[in-house]
Design a protein around this motif. Sequence first.
Motif, PDB file in Angstrom:
ATOM      1  N   GLU A  86       0.840  -1.191   0.000  1.00 20.47           N
ATOM      2  CA  GLU A  86       0.000   0.000   0.000  1.00 20.47           C
ATOM      3  C   GLU A  86       0.878   1.245   0.000  1.00 20.47           C
ATOM      4  OE1 GLU A  86      -2.467  -0.159   3.452  1.00 20.47           O
ATOM      5  OE2 GLU A  86      -3.898  -1.540   2.536  1.00 20.47           O
TER       6      GLU A  86
ATOM      7  N   TYR B 141       0.777   5.633   0.739  1.00 21.96           N
ATOM      8  CA  TYR B 141       0.087   6.796   1.280  1.00 21.96           C
ATOM      9  C   TYR B 141       0.789   8.032   0.753  1.00 21.96           C
ATOM     10  CZ  TYR B 141      -2.414   3.775   4.495  1.00 21.96           C
ATOM     11  OH  TYR B 141      -3.224   2.815   5.022  1.00 21.96           O
TER      12      TYR B 141
ATOM     13  N   CYS C 280      -4.683   6.914   0.142  1.00 23.02           N
ATOM     14  CA  CYS C 280      -4.172   5.550   0.256  1.00 23.02           C
ATOM     15  C   CYS C 280      -4.445   4.832  -1.057  1.00 23.02           C
ATOM     16  CB  CYS C 280      -4.874   4.830   1.411  1.00 23.02           C
ATOM     17  SG  CYS C 280      -4.440   3.085   1.537  1.00 23.02           S
TER      18      CYS C 280
END
Length: 140
Positions: free
Chosen positions: A55, A57, A77
């Motif tokens: 992931e 951000y 995100c």
Amino acid sequence: ARGASARNAEAPSTAHLRPSPVAHARRGQCGSMLPLSLLRTAIGHPMLVELKNGETYNGHLVGCDNWMNISLKDAICTSRDGDRFWRVPEVVVRGNNIKYVRVPDEVIEMVPEQSEVPGPGGPGGRGRGRGGRGPPGAGG
């Protein structure tokens, strides 16, 4: 943070960001920068954080601590496969989950030089070691 109230957002642009090596020579200067110095200098600037799980951000750095836990505001995100996006007003990322960070080039140029990293016991110290100097009058 990704519950039913999460909204899809457009993919964030990272054109102004570049991977930042932790220790790099700037324009021929000898010296290095420490990761926390870079993060503290980057407070208030945009940054991209990729986690070990894939992931990412993308938001503005609010703060960091000595364990590299970071706080971002107005972040987006991105899922590990890159097909889903969530807008989150604030997020705290635990430092041991961070794979890498990207910061703008102008932040890298603002980081103060680190001339020498002190060892244990401070600069010129003898470390903490075990025990003292022995009983009075013993050896010499």
